[in-house]
Design a protein around this motif. Structure first.
Motif, PDB file in Angstrom:
ATOM      1  N   GLU A 208       0.935  -1.285   0.174  1.00 57.94           N
ATOM      2  CA  GLU A 208      -0.001   0.101  -0.029  1.00 57.94           C
ATOM      3  C   GLU A 208       0.646   1.392   0.082  1.00 57.94           C
ATOM      4  N   ILE A 209       1.935   1.209   0.693  1.00 59.02           N
ATOM      5  CA  ILE A 209       2.777   2.350   0.766  1.00 59.02           C
ATOM      6  C   ILE A 209       3.404   2.791  -0.445  1.00 59.02           C
ATOM      7  N   ALA A 210       4.134   1.820  -1.195  1.00 59.80           N
ATOM      8  CA  ALA A 210       4.631   1.714  -2.306  1.00 59.80           C
ATOM      9  C   ALA A 210       3.804   2.315  -3.564  1.00 59.80           C
ATOM     10  N   ALA A 211       2.489   1.832  -3.335  1.00 57.00           N
ATOM     11  CA  ALA A 211       1.552   2.382  -4.601  1.00 57.00           C
ATOM     12  C   ALA A 211       1.077   3.493  -4.118  1.00 57.00           C
ATOM     13  N   ALA A 212       0.982   4.144  -2.989  1.00 58.67           N
ATOM     14  CA  ALA A 212      -0.113   5.202  -2.568  1.00 58.67           C
ATOM     15  C   ALA A 212      -0.149   6.513  -3.423  1.00 58.67           C
ATOM     16  N   HIS A 213       1.369   6.907  -3.942  1.00 56.76           N
ATOM     17  CA  HIS A 213       1.153   8.069  -4.879  1.00 56.76           C
ATOM     18  C   HIS A 213       2.195   7.930  -5.845  1.00 56.76           C
ATOM     19  N   GLU A 214       2.036   8.537  -6.799  1.00 56.92           N
ATOM     20  CA  GLU A 214       3.167   8.607  -8.000  1.00 56.92           C
ATOM     21  C   GLU A 214       4.317   9.489  -7.552  1.00 56.92           C
ATOM     22  N   ARG A 215       4.217  10.441  -6.606  1.00 53.02           N
ATOM     23  CA  ARG A 215       5.336  11.177  -6.341  1.00 53.02           C
ATOM     24  C   ARG A 215       6.277  10.471  -5.247  1.00 53.02           C
ATOM     25  N   LEU A 216       5.839   9.441  -4.961  1.00 51.50           N
ATOM     26  CA  LEU A 216       6.757   8.453  -3.929  1.00 51.50           C
ATOM     27  C   LEU A 216       7.312   7.611  -5.113  1.00 51.50           C
ATOM     28  N   THR A 217       8.642   7.813  -5.172  1.00 48.51           N
ATOM     29  CA  THR A 217       9.442   7.041  -6.196  1.00 48.51           C
ATOM     30  C   THR A 217      10.457   5.893  -5.641  1.00 48.51           C
ATOM     31  N   VAL A 218      10.800   6.148  -4.473  1.00 49.74           N
ATOM     32  CA  VAL A 218      11.986   5.451  -3.960  1.00 49.74           C
ATOM     33  C   VAL A 218      11.704   4.882  -2.517  1.00 49.74           C
ATOM     34  N   VAL A 219      11.705   3.632  -2.207  1.00 51.94           N
ATOM     35  CA  VAL A 219      11.725   3.169  -0.920  1.00 51.94           C
ATOM     36  C   VAL A 219      13.200   2.824  -0.538  1.00 51.94           C
ATOM     37  N   VAL A 220      13.461   3.097   0.794  1.00 53.35           N
ATOM     38  CA  VAL A 220      14.583   2.946   1.358  1.00 53.35           C
ATOM     39  C   VAL A 220      14.434   1.805   2.666  1.00 53.35           C
ATOM     40  N   MET A 221      15.280   0.841   2.654  1.00 54.20           N
ATOM     41  CA  MET A 221      15.156   0.036   3.778  1.00 54.20           C
ATOM     42  C   MET A 221      15.998   0.557   5.017  1.00 54.20           C
ATOM     43  N   GLY A 222      15.251   0.273   6.195  1.00 58.80           N
ATOM     44  CA  GLY A 222      15.715   0.777   7.577  1.00 58.80           C
ATOM     45  C   GLY A 222      16.299  -0.659   8.238  1.00 58.80           C
ATOM     46  N   THR A 223      17.366  -1.261   7.964  1.00 59.32           N
ATOM     47  CA  THR A 223      17.261  -2.597   8.267  1.00 59.32           C
ATOM     48  C   THR A 223      17.747  -2.693   9.803  1.00 59.32           C
ATOM     49  N   ASN A 224      18.444  -1.326  10.229  1.00 61.94           N
ATOM     50  CA  ASN A 224      18.903  -1.527  11.758  1.00 61.94           C
ATOM     51  C   ASN A 224      17.479  -1.592  12.582  1.00 61.94           C
ATOM     52  N   ASP A 225      16.573  -0.693  12.047  1.00 58.05           N
ATOM     53  CA  ASP A 225      15.386  -0.523  13.048  1.00 58.05           C
ATOM     54  C   ASP A 225      14.423  -1.811  12.776  1.00 58.05           C
ATOM     55  N   ILE A 226      14.529  -2.463  11.680  1.00 57.74           N
ATOM     56  CA  ILE A 226      13.845  -3.685  11.581  1.00 57.74           C
ATOM     57  C   ILE A 226      14.455  -4.811  12.523  1.00 57.74           C
ATOM     58  N   VAL A 227      15.788  -4.830  12.731  1.00 58.13           N
ATOM     59  CA  VAL A 227      16.454  -5.714  13.749  1.00 58.13           C
ATOM     60  C   VAL A 227      16.007  -5.179  14.892  1.00 58.13           C
ATOM     61  N   ASN A 228      15.941  -4.143  15.530  1.00 60.71           N
ATOM     62  CA  ASN A 228      15.587  -3.393  16.434  1.00 60.71           C
ATOM     63  C   ASN A 228      14.230  -3.871  17.075  1.00 60.71           C
ATOM     64  N   GLU A 229      13.480  -3.394  16.139  1.00 66.08           N
ATOM     65  CA  GLU A 229      11.805  -3.544  16.537  1.00 66.08           C
ATOM     66  C   GLU A 229      11.288  -5.186  16.565  1.00 66.08           C
ATOM     67  N   THR A 230      12.157  -5.960  15.826  1.00 62.27           N
ATOM     68  CA  THR A 230      11.842  -7.402  15.828  1.00 62.27           C
ATOM     69  C   THR A 230      12.669  -8.204  16.935  1.00 62.27           C
ATOM     70  N   TYR A 231      13.465  -7.397  17.735  1.00 68.30           N
ATOM     71  CA  TYR A 231      14.370  -8.156  18.916  1.00 68.30           C
ATOM     72  C   TYR A 231      15.080  -9.091  18.190  1.00 68.30           C
ATOM     73  N   GLY A 232      15.542  -8.875  17.202  1.00 64.29           N
ATOM     74  CA  GLY A 232      16.584  -9.882  16.266  1.00 64.29           C
ATOM     75  C   GLY A 232      17.895  -9.318  16.729  1.00 64.29           C
ATOM     76  N   LEU A 233      18.722 -10.142  15.974  1.00 64.47           N
ATOM     77  CA  LEU A 233      20.254  -9.904  16.189  1.00 64.47           C
ATOM     78  C   LEU A 233      20.798  -9.710  14.821  1.00 64.47           C
ATOM     79  N   HIS A 234      21.982  -9.028  14.924  1.00 67.30           N
ATOM     80  CA  HIS A 234      22.806  -8.624  13.665  1.00 67.30           C
ATOM     81  C   HIS A 234      23.879  -9.710  13.404  1.00 67.30           C
ATOM     82  N   VAL A 235      23.775 -10.649  12.247  1.00 65.84           N
ATOM     83  CA  VAL A 235      24.581 -11.723  11.971  1.00 65.84           C
ATOM     84  C   VAL A 235      24.933 -11.534  10.532  1.00 65.84           C
ATOM     85  N   PRO A 236      26.207 -12.294  10.443  1.00 60.94           N
ATOM     86  CA  PRO A 236      26.677 -12.380   9.046  1.00 60.94           C
ATOM     87  C   PRO A 236      25.443 -12.917   8.174  1.00 60.94           C
ATOM     88  N   GLY A 237      25.327 -12.354   6.852  1.00 53.88           N
ATOM     89  CA  GLY A 237      24.420 -12.762   5.985  1.00 53.88           C
ATOM     90  C   GLY A 237      22.942 -12.491   6.280  1.00 53.88           C
TER      91      GLY A 237
END
Length: 294
Positions: A142-171
């Motif tokens: 829904e976010i990606a398709a919400a408006h034509e002015r939105l052209t780029v999505v950037v992944m926030g992987t550090n926050d994804i790890v933090n908010e899912t209580y995961g770990l930073h691991v190789p790979g």
């Protein structure tokens, strides 16, 4: 899949964060060969430096001294005390893009577009959105398709790890890999660009190379970076190699020859190729030309 203007070909292999409160860093960025710079007002700027950082990045954008580099201003997230002033100042400065962290819904995208337009941003200023929370991941399509002015999505992987209580691991851990794949599918369905998250260890270039190659293999357009030393490796990882270009040219020539003979498929290097392979080959050549033309 549809394609939005200015998304398919503009190189965004290396997208380097630069702290908005650090004037020396902003000056140095003028000589760094990154495809894009994110002039940051969020994580890299302390609360007592937010206003000074805002003034710095506005001046940097208005200077016109960054050459081929695409300039994005990362504002503070929705609901913070700095967000509205950041968006208004960024819109008035007219950068190539305004990047908003922690976007979580299509409604927020539309609200951001309205705020950017109310701030007087030129039509060329794009909206970029960061996907970095569980709620955002669940609403990525829904976010990606919400408006034509939105052209780029950037992944926030550090926050994804933090908010899912995961770990930073190789790979990268399984939840991060699933998040990357899920978001990439959502963004490609909308015909937009998607940029991989950062690699935290600036001294581990071997690890960076491995993660950049992983991102390229998954289909990402480029990678966000936190240090200038990561720029050249990212440019290499996300560029077609000479072998890729030669293969693409040979594939197209073989298919064109087959088409001239009335055949719908061809053989190249012992493998069957059809029209979908040729489309990809033409995309590779067009992207190589866009890199050369920077």
């Amino acid at each position: 899949m549809t394609e939005s203007p200015d998304t398919a070909l503009r190189p965004r292999r290396s997208v380097l964060y630069m702290p908005g409160a650090n004037e020396r860093a902003l000056e140095k960025a003028k000589s760094i060969d990154a495809d894009a710079l994110i002039l940051d007002l969020e994580d890299s700027v302390s609360p007592d430096a937010k206003e000074a950082g805002r003034a710095n990045v506005v001046a940097a954008v208005r200077s016109g001294e960054y050459g081929h580099r695409e300039l994005a201003i990362r504002v503070n997230s929705i609901g913070t005390q700095w967000h509205d002033a950041d968006v208004a100042a960024a819109a008035a400065a007219g950068p190539d893009a305004i990047l908003v962290p922690k976007v979580e819904s299509a409604d927020q995208v539309r609200q951001l577009v309205a705020a950017i337009e109310a701030g007087g941003a030129p039509a060329t200023t794009q909206l970029w959105a960061m996907i970095e929370t569980p709620r955002a991941l669940l609403h990525a399509e829904e976010i990606a398709a919400a408006h034509e002015r939105l052209t780029v999505v950037v992944m926030g992987t550090n926050d994804i790890v933090n908010e899912t209580y995961g770990l930073h691991v190789p790979g990268r851990n399984p939840v991060v890999l699933a998040s990357l794949a899920w978001t990439l599918l959502a963004v490609r369905a909308a015909g937009k660009v998607v940029i991989d998250g950062v690699y935290n260890d600036v001294k581990d270039l071997e690890g960076f190379d491995a993660e950049a190659r992983q991102g390229r293999e998954m289909g990402f357009d480029g990678k966000t970076l936190i240090h200038p030393a990561q720029v050249d490796p990212a440019n290499v990882a996300f560029s077609p190699s000479e072998a890729d270009i030669e293969r693409a040219e040979g594939m197209i020539a073989a298919f064109d020859e087959a088409a001239a003979e009335g055949r719908g498929v061809a053989t190249f290097n012992g493998k069957m190729i059809e029209e979908l392979h040729v489309r990809d080959a033409r995309r590779i050549l067009a992207f190589a030309e866009a890199i050369a033309a920077r």
